[in-house]
Design a protein around this motif. Structure first.
Motif, mmCIF file in Angstrom:
data_model
loop_
_atom_site.group_PDB
_atom_site.id
_atom_site.type_symbol
_atom_site.label_atom_id
_atom_site.label_comp_id
_atom_site.label_asym_id
_atom_site.label_seq_id
_atom_site.Cartn_x
_atom_site.Cartn_y
_atom_site.Cartn_z
ATOM 1 N N TYR A 1 2.382 -12.483 7.147
ATOM 2 C CA TYR A 1 1.895 -11.206 7.634
ATOM 3 C C TYR A 1 0.402 -11.012 7.028
ATOM 4 O O TYR A 1 -0.462 -10.493 7.736
ATOM 5 N N TRP A 2 0.164 -11.601 5.881
ATOM 6 C CA TRP A 2 -1.296 -11.524 5.272
ATOM 7 C C TRP A 2 -1.993 -12.192 6.205
ATOM 8 O O TRP A 2 -3.133 -12.012 6.400
ATOM 9 N N VAL A 3 -1.686 -13.670 5.896
ATOM 10 C CA VAL A 3 -2.545 -14.675 6.929
ATOM 11 C C VAL A 3 -3.001 -14.243 8.055
ATOM 12 O O VAL A 3 -3.871 -14.456 8.782
ATOM 13 N N SER A 4 -1.948 -13.749 8.835
ATOM 14 C CA SER A 4 -1.982 -13.450 10.237
ATOM 15 C C SER A 4 -2.751 -12.450 10.428
ATOM 16 O O SER A 4 -2.980 -11.740 11.653
ATOM 17 N N GLY A 5 -3.020 -11.440 9.379
ATOM 18 C CA GLY A 5 -3.513 -10.315 9.825
ATOM 19 C C GLY A 5 -2.510 -8.890 10.191
ATOM 20 O O GLY A 5 -2.953 -7.887 10.294
ATOM 21 N N GLU A 6 -1.380 -9.239 10.278
ATOM 22 C CA GLU A 6 -0.485 -8.151 10.732
ATOM 23 C C GLU A 6 -0.075 -7.431 9.613
ATOM 24 O O GLU A 6 0.520 -6.119 10.116
ATOM 25 N N HIS B 1 -1.155 0.101 4.170
ATOM 26 C CA HIS B 1 -2.680 0.392 3.987
ATOM 27 C C HIS B 1 -3.277 -0.740 3.141
ATOM 28 O O HIS B 1 -2.698 -1.369 2.541
ATOM 29 N N PRO B 2 -4.704 -1.191 3.255
ATOM 30 C CA PRO B 2 -5.097 -2.303 2.735
ATOM 31 C C PRO B 2 -5.174 -2.288 1.165
ATOM 32 O O PRO B 2 -4.983 -3.159 0.344
ATOM 33 N N ASN B 3 -4.878 -0.933 0.797
ATOM 34 C CA ASN B 3 -4.784 -0.685 -0.808
ATOM 35 C C ASN B 3 -3.727 -1.690 -1.463
ATOM 36 O O ASN B 3 -3.632 -2.049 -2.414
ATOM 37 N N PHE B 4 -2.685 -1.847 -0.689
ATOM 38 C CA PHE B 4 -1.239 -2.560 -1.182
ATOM 39 C C PHE B 4 -1.259 -3.644 -0.870
ATOM 40 O O PHE B 4 -0.269 -4.422 -1.114
ATOM 41 N N PHE B 5 -2.266 -4.411 -0.282
ATOM 42 C CA PHE B 5 -2.154 -5.972 0.022
ATOM 43 C C PHE B 5 -1.882 -6.823 -1.093
ATOM 44 O O PHE B 5 -1.044 -7.602 -1.036
ATOM 45 N N CYS C 1 1.848 3.666 4.916
ATOM 46 C CA CYS C 1 2.340 2.433 5.666
ATOM 47 C C CYS C 1 2.444 2.936 7.073
ATOM 48 O O CYS C 1 2.348 3.993 7.256
ATOM 49 N N ALA C 2 2.953 2.169 7.927
ATOM 50 C CA ALA C 2 3.047 2.591 9.338
ATOM 51 C C ALA C 2 3.997 3.997 9.499
ATOM 52 O O ALA C 2 3.944 4.568 10.397
ATOM 53 N N GLU D 1 -9.194 -4.631 21.382
ATOM 54 C CA GLU D 1 -8.534 -4.043 20.325
ATOM 55 C C GLU D 1 -8.884 -4.608 18.995
ATOM 56 O O GLU D 1 -8.763 -6.022 18.715
ATOM 57 N N PRO D 2 -9.359 -3.844 18.000
ATOM 58 C CA PRO D 2 -9.944 -4.273 16.651
ATOM 59 C C PRO D 2 -8.578 -4.991 16.035
ATOM 60 O O PRO D 2 -7.431 -4.653 16.168
ATOM 61 N N ARG D 3 -8.918 -5.878 14.943
ATOM 62 C CA ARG D 3 -8.087 -6.445 14.131
ATOM 63 C C ARG D 3 -7.486 -5.613 13.328
ATOM 64 O O ARG D 3 -6.210 -5.758 13.192
ATOM 65 N N ASN D 4 -8.033 -4.598 13.039
ATOM 66 C CA ASN D 4 -7.606 -3.380 12.303
ATOM 67 C C ASN D 4 -7.583 -2.268 13.088
ATOM 68 O O ASN D 4 -8.457 -1.649 12.881
ATOM 69 N N PRO D 5 -6.378 -1.935 13.595
ATOM 70 C CA PRO D 5 -6.428 -0.766 14.602
ATOM 71 C C PRO D 5 -6.470 0.626 13.919
ATOM 72 O O PRO D 5 -6.625 1.663 14.704
ATOM 73 N N TYR D 6 -5.868 0.667 12.614
ATOM 74 C CA TYR D 6 -5.836 2.078 12.040
ATOM 75 C C TYR D 6 -7.338 2.453 11.423
ATOM 76 O O TYR D 6 -7.966 1.575 10.867
ATOM 77 N N GLU D 7 -7.320 3.774 11.064
ATOM 78 C CA GLU D 7 -8.268 4.205 10.239
ATOM 79 C C GLU D 7 -7.700 4.776 8.915
ATOM 80 O O GLU D 7 -6.331 5.107 9.152
ATOM 81 N N TYR D 8 -8.407 4.911 8.137
ATOM 82 C CA TYR D 8 -7.840 5.424 6.739
ATOM 83 C C TYR D 8 -8.946 6.547 6.264
ATOM 84 O O TYR D 8 -9.779 6.725 6.511
#
Lengths: 266, 362
Positions: free
Chosen positions: A33-38, A44-48, A204-205, A259-266
């Protein structure tokens, strides 16, 4: 109460391997999931870092346990008849699942994760709300609010946060706007309006919620179907939509964007 | 329709991905600390006063960051080693919530509503202390607990208290050897057993190794062998808990995702906005969805937009105390009647506190 069933499928034989596979598969899935960007779509990126660490740990754990199992099988073939027993566990719990189920469930879930890629939430998830619901970002603290920003540099979420702090739409009339988002056709908006919108996540989602601003077009909105990603430049004005005064973008230029690679905003 | 399913799957996966690190952390801690914390010593520090004892028992969770599956074996050991009922019950009810990992995960989920994090702690401590104090009126717990625990309790009041759990463990061990073990391996866990959330494996080894250090029966085990055995036990325990709790987590996440996507929005809103109905709904959900307390905050998060804050609190406080899974586990300590008391009193107290919050603050 270790139940040993005399069936073909013996948990004592296969269970440990299912378990090893399940743990391994989850470790790989998290890293994938991390490698593919999913991962962007899920949390949220804080928890990557946390998930990646978990992924690595799970893989190591599975390798250790797998090696140990292999070693044991090899050993037990050698010393089949010399019964040296060590102190071991007796278990007297009551479990929710029969033995082997948990590991199997985990394995199946991980495999599903490989097969089905997560999906970016789109207008269908956001549709069940009214326009007003898109505005108050009660979950967000005003501390993220930066007044110093020039209006045309504000992202959609910056605008919504600004509005939350100071909701009077007239205060923004005439300011330049340049935002990106996807299109939502709200049924309660007139024909030449749509909502430019983004999902915001804090964790998270599961807590994804949409924010958005109405956009006024010079023509019907049918030229921009729902879920199209757009970059919109224009000017702020106040419109009366429904029976509410509402800050609205009057669009000058509308451009389709991928569509942006990271579709959400924070 | 397909979109809905796909949305649900994404939600489901996001819950799992977010929750797994916390679950793993909880499992690692509970496995590691079993090796290092000596409950017997702990008990000797706890004051005799029942209310104080209950309060301190409730706070021991900071030393044992376990969720509601890890706390039952620990509570049982506490009881068997002579802790007073108020201490043990305080611990049993509060430890799954009042511990650093759960606080962290709750904070992660509800960064924007810190009152949930704080009140979850306060409510849990309050309820556990109250119930612990109530149970302290029952001076002799023997009629309440399972015979095996009662026996151990009886023995622990005598001088040779350490022997009681050892005897119990070894005797039950001999009845339950897995065929794998009899084939002469050094496998220390039993893969054939349903699960080992309980740390009996660790316990037995721990005691054996302690005896070894004192030059007792276990002295035959050389140091490096001891370490590798401990490591194996640790890994066994981690895997067993991960497997079992992971399975429950998958189910919990699936239920959350399905409710989110499939339940009619009108129903959810009408249920979730009522100050009373929302709490009742979340209490039921908390009891049914036996999701681990280290990760249940993420489950609750998916209801944050539609349900009252009080009802989220009710879920977060009551779920870890009593749910289907933990009732199963608690049967290894208590007889049915005290379990019913525990269930009813904690449910009522949670309801009242959550309702008070709802009426006062929203």
């Amino acid at each position: 109460m270790a139940v040993q069933s005399p069936k073909l499928f013996r948990f004592s034989t296969w269970g440990p391997w299912i378990e090893v596979l399940a743990v391994f598969a989850w470790g790989v899935l998290l890293l994938k999931y991390w490698v593919s960007g999913e991962l962007n779509i899920l949390i949220h990126p804080n928890f990557f870092a946390l998930t990646n660490g978990t992924g690595v740990f799970l893989i190591l754990l599975a390798c250790y346990k797998g090696a140990q199992l292999l070693h044991q099988q090899w050993r037990s073939r050698r010393v089949r008849n010399r019964g040296t027993r060590t102190a071991t566990a007796a278990t007297d719990h009551i479990t929710l699942f029969p033995p082997g189920w948990s590991a199997t469930i985990l394995l199946v879930t991980a495999l599903l994760g490989f097969l089905i890629s997560p999906r970016v939430f789109a207008s269908d998830k956001a549709m069940m709300r009214n326009v007003n619901d898109f505005l108050p970002v009660t979950q967000s603290q005003p501390q993220a609010f930066r007044t110093a920003r020039k209006p045309e540099e504000r992202s959609l979420i910056d605008w919504v946060r600004t509005l939350t702090v100071y909701p009077e739409p007239d205060a923004y009339t005439g300011q330049q706007v340049n935002v990106q988002g996807f299109v939502i056709h709200l049924p309660d908006l007139p024909e030449e309006y749509f909502l430019i919108s983004r999902f915001v996540i804090t964790c998270c989602a599961a807590d994804a919620y949409p924010v958005g601003l109405p956009v006024k077009l010079s023509q019907s909105r049918s030229a921009y179907p729902p879920d199209t990603w757009l970059e919109i430049q224009g000017e702020m004005s106040t419109e009366v939509l429904g029976d509410q005064r509402q800050l609205t973008i009057v669009a000058n230029s509308i451009q389709e964007i991928p569509e942006p690679r990271n579709p959400y905003e924070y | 329709m397909m979109n809905q399913v796909h949305n649900a799957f994404t939600l489901f996966m996001s819950l799992l991905v977010e929750a797994l690190p916390f679950l793993l952390l909880g499992v690692l801690f509970s496995s590691a600390l079993l090796l290092f914390v000596d409950e017997k010593k702990l008990i000797s520090f706890i004051p005799r006063n029942p209310v104080l004892g209950a309060l301190i028992g409730s706070s021991i969770g900071f030393l044992f960051p376990v969720c509601e599956c890890g706390n039952v074996p620990v509570a049982r050991r506490l009881l068997m080693q002579g802790a007073s009922p108020s201490v043990a019950i305080g611990f049993l009810l509060a430890a799954p919530t009042v511990n650093p990992i759960v606080i962290w995960s709750t904070w992660t989920a509800f960064r924007d509503q810190p009152e949930i994090v704080v009140l979850r702690l306060v409510f849990s401590l309050a309820i556990a202390t109250i119930i612990g104090s109530i149970f302290s009126f029952q001076k002799d717990l023997t009629p309440f607990v399972q015979p095996m625990v009662a026996r151990a309790m009886g023995q622990s009041s005598g001088a040779k208290s350490w022997d009681a759990p050892i005897k119990k463990d070894l005797s039950s061990d001999s009845e339950n050897f897995s065929p794998l073990l009899q084939s002469g391996t050094f496998l220390l866990g039993t893969p054939g057993s349903p699960q080992r959330l309980d740390a009996t494996t660790m316990e037995t080894m721990l005691l054996a190794s302690k005896a070894g250090n004192l030059g007792g029966a276990g002295a035959a085990i050389p140091g490096d062998r001891l370490f590798s055995q401990r490591l194996r036990l640790f890994v066994e325990n981690v895997l067993a808990e991960l497997r079992e709790l992971g399975g429950v987590l998958v189910f919990g996440s699936a239920i959350a995702a399905i409710i989110q996507v499939a339940a009619p929005r009108d129903l959810i809103i009408s249920l979730g906005q009522g100050p009373v109905t929302s709490i009742l709904a979340m209490l039921v959900l908390g009891a049914v969805v036996s999701i681990c307390s280290t990760v249940d905050a993420f489950f609750a998060l998916s209801f944050a937009a539609t349900f009252t804050t009080g009802s989220l609190l009710a879920f977060l406080v009551f779920g870890p105390m009593i749910d289907i899974k933990s009732i199963g586990l608690m049967m290894s300590i208590f007889k049915p009647k005290p379990l019913v008391y525990l269930f009813l009193i904690s449910g009522q107290l949670t309801f009242l506190l959550a309702l008070a919050y709802n009426l006062k603050f929203s």
